[in-house]
Design a protein around this motif. Structure first.
Motif, mmCIF file in Angstrom:
data_model
loop_
_atom_site.group_PDB
_atom_site.id
_atom_site.type_symbol
_atom_site.label_atom_id
_atom_site.label_comp_id
_atom_site.label_asym_id
_atom_site.label_seq_id
_atom_site.Cartn_x
_atom_site.Cartn_y
_atom_site.Cartn_z
ATOM 1 N N GLU A 109 0.826 -1.207 0.000
ATOM 2 C CA GLU A 109 0.000 0.000 0.000
ATOM 3 C C GLU A 109 0.860 1.257 0.000
ATOM 4 O OE1 GLU A 109 -3.634 0.258 -0.176
ATOM 5 O OE2 GLU A 109 -2.877 -1.576 -1.102
ATOM 6 N N PHE A 110 1.996 1.221 0.672
ATOM 7 C CA PHE A 110 2.896 2.383 0.639
ATOM 8 C C PHE A 110 3.414 2.618 -0.779
ATOM 9 C CE2 PHE A 110 7.068 4.411 0.916
ATOM 10 C CZ PHE A 110 6.752 5.548 1.656
ATOM 11 N N THR A 111 3.756 1.556 -1.512
ATOM 12 C CA THR A 111 4.219 1.758 -2.890
ATOM 13 C C THR A 111 3.095 2.331 -3.750
ATOM 14 O OG1 THR A 111 3.687 -0.503 -3.635
ATOM 15 C CG2 THR A 111 5.877 -0.135 -2.716
ATOM 16 N N ARG A 112 1.865 1.979 -3.455
ATOM 17 C CA ARG A 112 0.739 2.563 -4.210
ATOM 18 C C ARG A 112 0.554 4.038 -3.848
ATOM 19 N NH1 ARG A 112 -2.121 -3.043 -3.721
ATOM 20 N NH2 ARG A 112 -1.862 -3.783 -5.857
ATOM 21 N N LEU A 113 0.891 4.402 -2.623
ATOM 22 C CA LEU A 113 0.907 5.819 -2.257
ATOM 23 C C LEU A 113 1.970 6.546 -3.078
ATOM 24 C CD1 LEU A 113 0.206 8.187 -0.130
ATOM 25 C CD2 LEU A 113 2.307 7.405 0.998
ATOM 26 N N VAL A 114 3.184 5.954 -3.183
ATOM 27 C CA VAL A 114 4.258 6.578 -3.943
ATOM 28 C C VAL A 114 3.857 6.730 -5.410
ATOM 29 C CG1 VAL A 114 6.657 6.291 -4.703
ATOM 30 C CG2 VAL A 114 6.014 5.729 -2.353
ATOM 31 N N ALA A 115 3.050 5.795 -5.912
ATOM 32 C CA ALA A 115 2.551 5.890 -7.290
ATOM 33 C C ALA A 115 1.383 6.865 -7.418
ATOM 34 C CB ALA A 115 2.119 4.514 -7.782
ATOM 35 N N ASN A 116 0.980 7.488 -6.304
ATOM 36 C CA ASN A 116 -0.159 8.401 -6.270
ATOM 37 C C ASN A 116 -1.467 7.691 -6.593
ATOM 38 O OD1 ASN A 116 -1.368 10.883 -5.775
ATOM 39 N ND2 ASN A 116 -1.142 11.598 -7.880
ATOM 40 N N ARG A 117 -1.530 6.401 -6.234
ATOM 41 C CA ARG A 117 -2.790 5.640 -6.345
ATOM 42 C C ARG A 117 -3.470 5.531 -4.990
ATOM 43 N NH1 ARG A 117 -0.413 6.817 -10.909
ATOM 44 N NH2 ARG A 117 -1.285 5.739 -12.728
ATOM 45 N N ARG A 118 -2.864 6.029 -3.970
ATOM 46 C CA ARG A 118 -3.451 6.203 -2.648
ATOM 47 C C ARG A 118 -3.137 7.617 -2.204
ATOM 48 N NH1 ARG A 118 -5.026 2.106 -4.173
ATOM 49 N NH2 ARG A 118 -5.103 0.056 -3.181
ATOM 50 N N GLY A 119 -4.009 8.178 -1.363
ATOM 51 C CA GLY A 119 -3.758 9.506 -0.814
ATOM 52 C C GLY A 119 -3.188 9.396 0.585
ATOM 53 N N ALA A 120 -2.558 10.468 1.054
ATOM 54 C CA ALA A 120 -1.978 10.463 2.398
ATOM 55 C C ALA A 120 -3.037 10.187 3.459
ATOM 56 C CB ALA A 120 -1.288 11.796 2.666
ATOM 57 N N HIS A 121 -4.265 10.650 3.219
ATOM 58 C CA HIS A 121 -5.325 10.460 4.220
ATOM 59 C C HIS A 121 -6.053 9.132 4.035
ATOM 60 C CE1 HIS A 121 -4.763 14.407 5.915
ATOM 61 N NE2 HIS A 121 -4.925 14.984 4.737
ATOM 62 N N SER A 122 -5.975 8.543 2.837
ATOM 63 C CA SER A 122 -6.664 7.270 2.613
ATOM 64 C C SER A 122 -5.772 6.063 2.886
ATOM 65 C CB SER A 122 -7.201 7.199 1.178
ATOM 66 O OG SER A 122 -6.142 7.246 0.234
ATOM 67 N N LEU A 123 -4.456 6.279 3.022
ATOM 68 C CA LEU A 123 -3.558 5.168 3.336
ATOM 69 C C LEU A 123 -3.756 4.756 4.791
ATOM 70 C CD1 LEU A 123 -1.021 3.419 2.494
ATOM 71 C CD2 LEU A 123 0.328 5.199 3.632
ATOM 72 N N THR A 124 -4.036 3.488 5.005
ATOM 73 C CA THR A 124 -4.154 2.983 6.367
ATOM 74 C C THR A 124 -2.766 2.951 7.004
ATOM 75 O OG1 THR A 124 -6.063 1.622 5.783
ATOM 76 C CG2 THR A 124 -4.871 1.029 7.790
#
Length: 313
Positions: free
Chosen positions: A275-290
């Motif tokens: 999930e962190f790598t998906r955040l880095v890809a901008n496929r998750r947001g800072a507030h939506s990442l668990t």
């Protein structure tokens, strides 16, 4: 260097369980069909047994990752094959998916690149930038049907894979990373991680559009993506007093990363590695990442927001 020679390079490390999963799988596949290498493998395994190396307690995952990363840096030829192989593997998965989509799927909307065809054109352009920096052939992107764009991207990917297959060094060569802003110059080893990362990201983008779902790379690929993010984050946070940031990531590819990011108190962020790598890809947001954090909530939020800007689109 052919496969037989490559396996002979790796077989000592394999006997001690010191190969990464991609390398170990390649050695295992070769040993099943090569009596000469299989005999050498049995001899080295026996030697490991005499040393009691086959009864050593497994190292903690984070320690194993750091030791293997250091060893791989000292063995650039093997690392080149590993990084190119990871990129080639993701490109093959995407090529298979694109070969199976229906004609009308190419025009399906994509939130970042207008259509599925636009996603492939974007990816081809970033691959072409790397090829140009490496002095390899740049495949022209056709202004025609999406199937022709697919063929051009596939050919550009092949040019990169085959061009680098003939190189045993050069991982520190400075090349451009794909970026939403001016492309930063970074080592080739980081660019290859990024190419595999971006290809996987767009594989999932297109899979979501055509109803094929998401995928997860092997653990070593996930770790390399986090390594890349950890290398880029301190520079992206330059000027901010965020202190030392520790990433503690769980699940596939998990481990611990320490980022010196300037003056300030220490902050630890806990999350799932994929999930962190998906955040880095901008496929998750800072507030939506668990996630959870200790230290400054403002710092952890800032770090996650900046991490989401490191991707290619």
């Amino acid at each position: 260097m052919d496969v037989h020679d490559e396996v002979l390079d790796l077989i000592g490390a394999w006997a001690l369980d010191a190969c990464d999963p991609d390398e170990a799988a390649g050695v295992d596949a070769h040993l099943s069909g090569c009596a000469t290498c299989a005999a050498e493998a049995r001899r080295l395994r026996a030697a490991a047994g005499w040393l009691a190396a086959d009864r050593v307690m497994p190292a903690p995952p984070a320690l194993r990752h750091r030791v293997l990363a250091t060893a791989q840096a000292a063995r650039p030829a093997a690392l080149m094959r590993t990084l190119v192989g990871a990129y080639a593997g993701q490109a093959d998965l995407l090529d298979r998916l694109l070969g199976a989509v229906r004609a009308d799927d190419w025009a399906r909307p994509d939130p970042r690149h207008e259509t599925v065809g636009g996603v492939v054109a974007h990816l081809a352009g970033n691959d072409a930038m790397l090829a140009a920096d490496l002095g390899l052939a740049v495949v022209p992107l056709p202004d025609g049907p999406a199937e022709e764009v697919h063929a051009a991207w596939r050919e550009q990917s092949r040019v990169i894979v085959e061009g680098l297959a003939r190189r045993d060094d050069g991982l520190e060569q400075r090349v451009r990373l794909a970026h939403t802003g001016p492309p930063p110059l970074r080592p080739l080893r980081e660019a290859l991680v990024q190419r595999a990362f971006e290809t996987w990201t767009h594989l999932d983008d297109i899979g979501a559009v055509v109803g094929r779902g998401t995928t997860t790379p092997p653990p070593e690929q996930v770790r390399r993506i986090v390594d890349l993010a950890a290398a880029l984050l301190p520079g992206a946070l330059s000027g901010a007093e965020v202190g030392t940031v520790r990433l503690v990531l769980e699940g596939t590819g998990g481990g611990e990363w320490t980022l010196p990011c300037g003056p300030g108190d220490d902050t630890t962020i806990y999350a799932d590695a994929v999930e962190f790598t998906r955040l880095v890809a901008n496929r998750r947001g800072a507030h939506s990442l668990t996630h959870s954090a200790t230290g400054s909530p403002a710092v952890s939020t800032r770090v996650l927001h900046v991490a989401a800007t490191l991707g290619c689109d």
